[in-house]
Write a protein that holds these residues in place. Structure first.
Motif, mmCIF file in Angstrom:
data_model
loop_
_atom_site.group_PDB
_atom_site.id
_atom_site.type_symbol
_atom_site.label_atom_id
_atom_site.label_comp_id
_atom_site.label_asym_id
_atom_site.label_seq_id
_atom_site.Cartn_x
_atom_site.Cartn_y
_atom_site.Cartn_z
ATOM 1 N N PRO A 63 0.816 -1.233 0.000
ATOM 2 C CA PRO A 63 0.000 0.000 0.000
ATOM 3 C C PRO A 63 0.839 1.269 0.000
ATOM 4 O O PRO A 63 0.440 2.275 -0.594
ATOM 5 C CB PRO A 63 -0.835 -0.116 1.284
ATOM 6 C CG PRO A 63 -0.156 -1.141 2.118
ATOM 7 C CD PRO A 63 0.498 -2.072 1.173
ATOM 8 N N PHE A 64 2.002 1.239 0.646
ATOM 9 C CA PHE A 64 2.841 2.439 0.663
ATOM 10 C C PHE A 64 3.333 2.793 -0.742
ATOM 11 O O PHE A 64 3.215 3.942 -1.190
ATOM 12 C CB PHE A 64 4.043 2.238 1.592
ATOM 13 C CG PHE A 64 3.719 2.435 3.053
ATOM 14 C CD1 PHE A 64 2.875 3.452 3.468
ATOM 15 C CD2 PHE A 64 4.261 1.595 4.014
ATOM 16 C CE1 PHE A 64 2.577 3.632 4.814
ATOM 17 C CE2 PHE A 64 3.972 1.762 5.365
ATOM 18 C CZ PHE A 64 3.137 2.784 5.763
ATOM 19 N N VAL A 70 0.440 6.909 -6.841
ATOM 20 C CA VAL A 70 -0.734 7.757 -7.058
ATOM 21 C C VAL A 70 -0.396 9.219 -6.784
ATOM 22 O O VAL A 70 -0.780 10.119 -7.548
ATOM 23 C CB VAL A 70 -1.901 7.292 -6.162
ATOM 24 C CG1 VAL A 70 -3.086 8.259 -6.277
ATOM 25 C CG2 VAL A 70 -2.342 5.886 -6.542
ATOM 26 N N VAL A 71 0.334 9.479 -5.703
ATOM 27 C CA VAL A 71 0.696 10.860 -5.360
ATOM 28 C C VAL A 71 1.520 11.495 -6.468
ATOM 29 O O VAL A 71 1.317 12.663 -6.843
ATOM 30 C CB VAL A 71 1.468 10.911 -4.022
ATOM 31 C CG1 VAL A 71 1.995 12.323 -3.756
ATOM 32 C CG2 VAL A 71 0.571 10.468 -2.871
ATOM 33 N N PHE A 72 2.452 10.738 -7.050
ATOM 34 C CA PHE A 72 3.290 11.301 -8.107
ATOM 35 C C PHE A 72 2.462 11.723 -9.316
ATOM 36 O O PHE A 72 2.828 12.683 -10.009
ATOM 37 C CB PHE A 72 4.372 10.298 -8.523
ATOM 38 C CG PHE A 72 5.649 10.464 -7.768
ATOM 39 C CD1 PHE A 72 6.450 11.563 -7.957
ATOM 40 C CD2 PHE A 72 6.054 9.506 -6.850
ATOM 41 C CE1 PHE A 72 7.630 11.723 -7.258
ATOM 42 C CE2 PHE A 72 7.228 9.651 -6.139
ATOM 43 C CZ PHE A 72 8.028 10.772 -6.342
ATOM 44 N N ASN A 73 1.369 11.032 -9.591
ATOM 45 C CA ASN A 73 0.525 11.434 -10.709
ATOM 46 C C ASN A 73 -0.117 12.795 -10.470
ATOM 47 O O ASN A 73 -0.338 13.557 -11.415
ATOM 48 C CB ASN A 73 -0.567 10.381 -10.955
ATOM 49 C CG ASN A 73 -0.015 9.122 -11.590
ATOM 50 O OD1 ASN A 73 1.009 9.162 -12.267
ATOM 51 N ND2 ASN A 73 -0.688 8.004 -11.377
ATOM 52 N N GLY A 230 17.527 6.457 -4.599
ATOM 53 C CA GLY A 230 17.513 6.749 -3.171
ATOM 54 C C GLY A 230 16.997 5.578 -2.357
ATOM 55 O O GLY A 230 17.533 5.268 -1.281
ATOM 56 N N ILE A 231 15.961 4.902 -2.868
ATOM 57 C CA ILE A 231 15.412 3.736 -2.163
ATOM 58 C C ILE A 231 16.443 2.625 -2.102
ATOM 59 O O ILE A 231 16.671 2.012 -1.051
ATOM 60 C CB ILE A 231 14.125 3.266 -2.865
ATOM 61 C CG1 ILE A 231 13.004 4.273 -2.622
ATOM 62 C CG2 ILE A 231 13.716 1.884 -2.356
ATOM 63 C CD1 ILE A 231 11.741 3.976 -3.395
ATOM 64 N N ILE A 232 17.087 2.341 -3.240
ATOM 65 C CA ILE A 232 18.070 1.255 -3.281
ATOM 66 C C ILE A 232 19.253 1.552 -2.371
ATOM 67 O O ILE A 232 19.711 0.690 -1.615
ATOM 68 C CB ILE A 232 18.549 1.024 -4.729
ATOM 69 C CG1 ILE A 232 17.407 0.415 -5.553
ATOM 70 C CG2 ILE A 232 19.749 0.087 -4.761
ATOM 71 C CD1 ILE A 232 17.730 0.280 -7.017
ATOM 72 N N VAL A 248 8.745 6.120 3.239
ATOM 73 C CA VAL A 248 9.639 7.202 2.823
ATOM 74 C C VAL A 248 9.245 7.703 1.433
ATOM 75 O O VAL A 248 9.244 8.912 1.165
ATOM 76 C CB VAL A 248 11.114 6.724 2.830
ATOM 77 C CG1 VAL A 248 12.023 7.743 2.142
ATOM 78 C CG2 VAL A 248 11.583 6.473 4.257
ATOM 79 N N ALA A 249 8.895 6.778 0.534
ATOM 80 C CA ALA A 249 8.499 7.163 -0.827
ATOM 81 C C ALA A 249 7.246 8.034 -0.811
ATOM 82 O O ALA A 249 7.135 8.996 -1.582
ATOM 83 C CB ALA A 249 8.273 5.915 -1.674
ATOM 84 N N VAL A 250 6.282 7.702 0.065
ATOM 85 C CA VAL A 250 5.062 8.508 0.162
ATOM 86 C C VAL A 250 5.394 9.920 0.650
ATOM 87 O O VAL A 250 4.944 10.921 0.067
ATOM 88 C CB VAL A 250 4.037 7.842 1.100
ATOM 89 C CG1 VAL A 250 2.838 8.757 1.315
ATOM 90 C CG2 VAL A 250 3.579 6.509 0.531
#
Length: 430
Positions: A63-64, A70-73, A230-232, A248-250
């Protein structure tokens, strides 16, 4: 093991032929087993298995990362990435089709879902391609084929699911997906160039973009391009777990949309939550149903029987991988990629590891395979999403799809025969 042991599997395929939704078909087949065939087990076992399968902290990553996409869109990231892709590749033959493929590679680090990418780009790019003289069916095929890239580049949801089921490192799966994703992008762009030369599709830009133009658009898009790396790196150096990486991505997506680009507004909140919940609920419902069905398979020892049969028949890892490729392509015609990963990994991974195949390499082969199946008839999910949105007939889609299917199969064979493509980066950094 009797005929009744295999009855739920036969029932499952009958339900698929009748176009019953995947999750419901899995639940019906499982309910028949625990309700009528296996009378020794309490009937509530199926429900208990479904509930228990969700009591796993790592599943919060789904879900994260879905919410982040979705937020990036809504944050204005997608339009900036499209502008950057056109700056870089619009001057090539079949320029807007090249942009379509490149945008999927860039979106891989954001949406993580082939279906979400296919739906978004069908709405956004196919009409633009049609205005420039591209055949609508060809534009639809390019969109569906390029969506195969998205879940392979981290943080793909299918990579997370495999890591959880196979008990391997999510960070390794993310790292292993980078080079295969880039290879898929390159092969599809070559295919677009060859088809465009034959069809006479012109570039979308008259001239190559200048270095200054590219740098200007790169600056606008750098916030999005930094996210997967950044995630990797955060996973590599232990800054956060895979589940925390989703959170963190959200936060990062909200920051970029609200503070950097200032396009994310309060009135977007309800639509973001609604889309995130609906998308997550669909995935998680399939996972619950697949886990319940897997409990039936385990109770009847079908995975062990299947593994013993394969081990007794095949003793060469390359031959096994080729057989697995054929099997997964067939399975992927009927199963959505995530549910197929959950069902097939317990069946196939023990055999692969006994023959010395690296689980990370095997996971990438499975993920690419099942993603390709989503591009192909008769029930490929990306195919249905794109043709339904673009209103294209299936026969027109199939007629234009063959060159791209060949390119995707070439990529799959290269990944199968050259494990270094998947394993070089994980071995180097992890």
């Amino acid at each position: 093991m009797t005929f009744l042991s295999f009855l739920p599997i036969l029932l499952l395929f009958v339900l698929f032929v009748l176009r019953v939704p995947i999750a419901m078909a899995l639940l019906i087949a499982t309910a028949v087993y625990f309700g009528a065939i296996n009378t020794f087990m309490p009937q509530e076992t199926m429900i208990q298995t479904m509930v228990a399968s969700m009591e796993s902290f790592p599943y919060l990553a789904i879900p994260f990362f879905t919410c982040a996409g979705v937020v990036f869109n809504y944050a204005g990231i997608t339009s900036r990435l499209m502008g950057l892709a056109e700056m870089l590749f619009g001057h090539m033959r079949g320029g807007m089709a090249q942009v379509n493929v490149a945008l999927s590679a860039m979106m891989g680090g954001l949406s993580g879902s082939a279906n979400a990418d296919a739906a978004m780009q069908t709405k956004m790019i196919v009409p633009e391609m049609e205005k420039l003289g591209y055949n609508r069916a060809f534009s639809t095929v390019v969109t569906a084929a390029s969506a195969c890239i998205t879940p392979i580049i981290p943080p793909g949801i299918i990579l997370i699911l495999y890591a959880l089921v196979a008990d391997v490192s999510v960070a390794k799966m993310f790292m292993a997906g980078l080079l295969p994703g880039i290879m898929l992008c390159v092969l599809l762009m070559i295919t677009v160039a060859l088809v465009s030369r034959k069809k006479g599709y012109a570039p979308s830009r008259a001239t190559r973009a200048s270095f200054r133009e590219i740098m200007r658009h790169m600056g606008k898009s750098i916030w999005a391009l930094l996210l997967p790396f950044g995630i990797i790196m955060g996973l590599r150096f232990g800054a956060f777990t895979p589940t925390e990486a989703g959170a963190v991505a959200v936060v990062y997506a909200v920051f970029v949309g609200a503070v950097v680009y200032r396009e994310l507004k309060w009135h977007h909140t309800w639509r973001i939550l609604e889309e995130s919940v609906l998308a997550t609920a669909g995935v998680m419902f399939i996972i619950c149903a697949a886990n319940a069905f897997a409990s039936y398979l385990t109770w009847e020892s079908i995975p062990a029987t299947f593994s013993n049969f394969l081990i007794g028949s095949v003793d060469n890892p390359i031959v096994l991988l080729l057989i697995v490729n054929l099997l997964l392509l067939l399975v992927g015609f009927f199963f959505e990629g995530g549910s197929a990963i959950i069902l097939m990994t317990p069946l196939l991974l023990p055999v692969a590891t006994q023959l010395g195949i690296d689980p990370v390499h095997f996971g990438i082969v499975m993920a690419v395979n099942l993603t390709i199946a989503g591009f192909t008839p008769p029930v490929g999910t990306m195919m249905f999403i794109t043709i339904s949105i673009a209103k294209v007939k299936m026969e027109d889609y199939v007629r234009h799809a063959m060159p791209f299917f060949v390119a995707l199969i070439i990529a799959l064979l290269l990944l199968t025969l050259l494990p270094g493509i998947s394993l070089w980066l994980p071995d180097l950094f992890l």
